[in-house]
Design an enzyme around this catalytic site. Structure first.
Site, PDB file in Angstrom:
ATOM      1  CB  CYS A 218      33.130  80.915  52.810  1.00 17.40           C
ATOM      2  SG  CYS A 218      32.307  81.420  50.996  1.00 17.40           S
TER       3      CYS A 218
ATOM      4  NE  ARG B 126      55.258  65.121  56.896  1.00 17.91           N
ATOM      5  CZ  ARG B 126      55.570  64.545  57.899  1.00 17.91           C
ATOM      6  NH1 ARG B 126      55.268  63.246  58.296  1.00 17.91           N
ATOM      7  NH2 ARG B 126      56.191  65.323  58.907  1.00 17.91           N
TER       8      ARG B 126
HETATM    9  C1  UDX Z   1      37.416  81.444  51.280  1.00 16.18           C
HETATM   10  C2  UDX Z   1      38.239  80.608  50.512  1.00 16.18           C
HETATM   11  O1  UDX Z   1      39.671  80.771  50.566  1.00 16.18           O
HETATM   12  C3  UDX Z   1      37.625  80.033  49.264  1.00 16.18           C
HETATM   13  O2  UDX Z   1      38.258  79.086  48.695  1.00 16.18           O
HETATM   14  C4  UDX Z   1      36.052  79.801  49.526  1.00 16.18           C
HETATM   15  O3  UDX Z   1      35.588  79.336  48.136  1.00 16.18           O
HETATM   16  C5  UDX Z   1      35.367  80.818  50.233  1.00 16.18           C
HETATM   17  O4  UDX Z   1      36.094  81.102  51.365  1.00 16.18           O
HETATM   18  P1  UDX Z   1      37.477  84.176  51.246  1.00 16.18           P
HETATM   19  O5  UDX Z   1      36.443  84.258  52.210  1.00 16.18           O
HETATM   20  O6  UDX Z   1      37.323  85.030  50.095  1.00 16.18           O
HETATM   21  O7  UDX Z   1      37.562  82.729  50.816  1.00 16.18           O
HETATM   22  O8  UDX Z   1      38.733  84.623  51.969  1.00 16.18           O
HETATM   23  P2  UDX Z   1      40.122  84.106  52.374  1.00 16.18           P
HETATM   24  O9  UDX Z   1      41.100  84.777  51.799  1.00 16.18           O
HETATM   25  O10 UDX Z   1      40.288  82.615  52.387  1.00 16.18           O
HETATM   26  O11 UDX Z   1      40.165  84.638  53.783  1.00 16.18           O
HETATM   27  C6  UDX Z   1      39.367  84.234  54.864  1.00 16.18           C
HETATM   28  C7  UDX Z   1      39.773  84.840  56.161  1.00 16.18           C
HETATM   29  O12 UDX Z   1      40.738  84.272  56.853  1.00 16.18           O
HETATM   30  C8  UDX Z   1      40.040  86.359  56.151  1.00 16.18           C
HETATM   31  O13 UDX Z   1      39.349  86.945  57.137  1.00 16.18           O
HETATM   32  C9  UDX Z   1      41.525  86.446  56.525  1.00 16.18           C
HETATM   33  O14 UDX Z   1      41.979  87.522  56.816  1.00 16.18           O
HETATM   34  C10 UDX Z   1      41.621  85.276  57.361  1.00 16.18           C
HETATM   35  N1  UDX Z   1      43.072  84.683  57.203  1.00 16.18           N
HETATM   36  C11 UDX Z   1      43.371  83.995  55.975  1.00 16.18           C
HETATM   37  C12 UDX Z   1      44.104  84.739  58.170  1.00 16.18           C
HETATM   38  O15 UDX Z   1      43.581  85.076  59.266  1.00 16.18           O
HETATM   39  N2  UDX Z   1      45.310  84.218  58.166  1.00 16.18           N
HETATM   40  C13 UDX Z   1      45.702  83.189  56.979  1.00 16.18           C
HETATM   41  O16 UDX Z   1      46.703  82.807  56.922  1.00 16.18           O
HETATM   42  C14 UDX Z   1      44.752  83.318  55.904  1.00 16.18           C
END
Ligand code: UDX
Length: 470
Positions: free
Chosen positions: A274, A258
């Site tokens: 985003c 879940r």
């Molecule tokens: C995100 C969404 O994933 C995507 O579906 C949406 O359309 C746009 O925003 P993005 O901003 O490209 O995409 O990056 P993403 O890979 O999601 O990471 C966002 C941030 O979260 C990064 O700074 C990343 O380092 C951080 N992150 C992500 C973490 O700190 N831990 C995680 O487990 C995952």
């Protein structure tokens, strides 16, 4: 299915370009034109040097450009013969109001819809593709109704993009889901758009729903993803204090089907264009609706993110006893995530600003972020501190002569650093602060480094107060 000949996309940016390219690849009989008012950007799409870098994008554009994919500045002509117009114009946050979130700036979209209404001579399907606040569909419908030529009708659909930077083409080719939202009576239009996606997306992954549900699903998805990062980061703070290990905790949670195991990596905080923007938009919406508690709930996700960045800096200060004044720090990674040169809203900005304020000398290296971007991001702090900032073009230049290494982006290449060499070139005692749990701490400690990573206590550093046990 219905016959579609001409699909147009207004906005040749990060969303419009890749979306149209993949559609053109998958629908060879449909003509796609991507238009933008920015002629430099269109020129770039027509050159060998595309304005967006995404793995696989070059090949697709090269294969379809001039065949059924055109990039142009002729917006009116594109509107005239369109069956479907996708709107992929960016909607930046307006000035943030601390208590009220931030509204998205819809001016660009409104102008563009106005233009469509003035130019169009026959029925068209208008598709919101870029992220928009809830009920933007309403605003679009009203503008069209009030400004169109007599007898010309439109259907407005919402088809949010879920592209993650660095994997945009894969996300487009193999989406988890495609959402097509529309008002009652737009089922025909929804089916037309479905017929495009069903050329490569399995039917069960294409879902139709109400227009506002679709708009909200996009905001809610990003808010929930960001919330997961804040959740795991909040637990990482507890781990550091009690002596638990966040990777083990995340594993223990993620094995519950879940909860799931993805997106549970502790870090210095989330960044990117985003998450922050969409949560501000959700807060704004909630406040506007009088839903104070809801707004505060989501605001907490942002606050947790800020606090995670501050905690990282505080940890450096605590472990390196004494002030950071004059201390040389190698900052490895500046992009908001690995695989991209994008430094918009990157946690590195705040962390570097705080370190500069502490008087540290920063030697920053990122494999992809341009020097100018780094300077721009830190400009606010630089006035009197220009001499504290150095930008390097490989990791060793940053490391040699430093006492501290701070890993701020999870670039794989940092794992391949020759740590024996690095250690020998650093001021002792040498420290590594790992903001992404990227490195093997035990082997670094064996080499003589002091190693500290987000979500694990430092050696002998657990401050578990005895009174909790009594
Ligand atoms: C995100 C969404 O994933 C995507 O579906 C949406 O359309 C746009 O925003 P993005 O901003 O490209 O995409 O990056 P993403 O890979 O999601 O990471 C966002 C941030 O979260 C990064 O700074 C990343 O380092 C951080 N992150 C992500 C973490 O700190 N831990 C995680 O487990 C995952």
């Amino acid at each position: 299915g219905a016959v579609v000949s001409n699909v147009r996309c207004i906005g040749a940016g990060y969303v419009g370009g890749p979306t149209s390219a993949v559609m053109a690849l998958k629908c060879p009989k449909v003509q796609f034109t991507v238009v933008d008012i920015d002629s430099k950007r269109i020129d770039a799409w027509n050159s060998d040097n595309l304005p967006v870098y995404e793995a696989g994008l070059d090949d697709i554009v090269r294969a379809r450009r001039g065949v059924n994919l055109i990039f142009s500045t002729d917006i009116d002509n594109a509107i005239l013969d369109a069956d479907i117009i996708m709107i992929a114009i960016n909607t930046p946050s307006m000035e943030k109001d601390d208590r009220l979130g931030a509204a998205a700036d819809l001016r660009g979209i409104k102008q563009c819809i106005q233009r469509i209404a003035q130019v169009a001579r026959h029925y068209k399907i208008i598709v919101e593709r870029s992220t928009v606040p809830c009920r933007t569909g309403d605003i679009i419908s009203n503008i069209l109704r009030e400004n169109c030529h007599p007898g010309v009708n439109f259907d407005v659909l919402s088809n949010p993009e879920f592209l993650s930077e660095g994997s945009a083409i894969r996300d487009l080719l193999y989406p988890d889901r495609v959402i097509i939202g529309g008002l009652d009576g737009t089922e025909g239009a929804q089916n037309v758009l479905r017929s495009i996606y069903s050329r490569w997306v399995p039917e069960e992954r294409i879902v139709t729903m109400g227009l506002w549900s679709s708009e909200l699903a996009k905001l809610a998805s990003n808010a929930m993803l960001a919330q997961r990062v804040s959740s795991i980061n909040s637990i990482s703070a507890v781990c550091e204090a009690v002596g638990a290990d966040i990777t083990e905790v995340a594993r223990g949670c993620g094995l519950d089907a879940r909860i799931g195991s993805q997106f549970l990596q502790a870090s210095v905080g989330f960044g990117g264009t985003c998450f922050h923007k969409d949560i501000l938009s959700l807060i704004w919406l909630s406040e506007s609706l009088g839903l104070r508690d809801v707004a505060e709930y989501w605001d907490q996700v942002l606050k947790m993110n800020e606090s995670q960045m501050c905690r990282f800096v505080r940890r450096i200060m605590n472990e390196v006893e004494g002030s950071l004044e004059g201390t040389r720090i190698a900052v490895l990674g500046f992009a908001f995530k690995s695989g991209t040169g994008d430094a918009r809203n990157t946690p590195a900005t705040q962390i570097c600003n705080q370190l500069l304020r502490q008087g540290a000398n920063l030697f920053i290296y990122d494999p992809k972020v341009p020097d100018e971007q780094i300077r721009d991001n830190l400009a606010g702090e630089l006035d009197s501190r220009e001499s504290q900032l150095h930008i390097c073009h490989n990791a060793y230049d940053a490391i040699a002569g430093s006492q501290i290494i701070a890993i701020l982006t999870a670039w794989k290449e940092f794992q391949a650093i020759d740590w024996v060499k690095a250690h020998s070139q650093m001021i002792q005692p040498a420290y590594v602060f790992d903001g992404h749990r990227l490195l093997d701490g035990l082997s670094l400690e064996r080499l003589g480094f002091h190693y500290a990573s987000v979500g694990t206590p430092s050696k002998g550093g657990s401050k578990y107060p005895n009174h909790i046990l009594e």
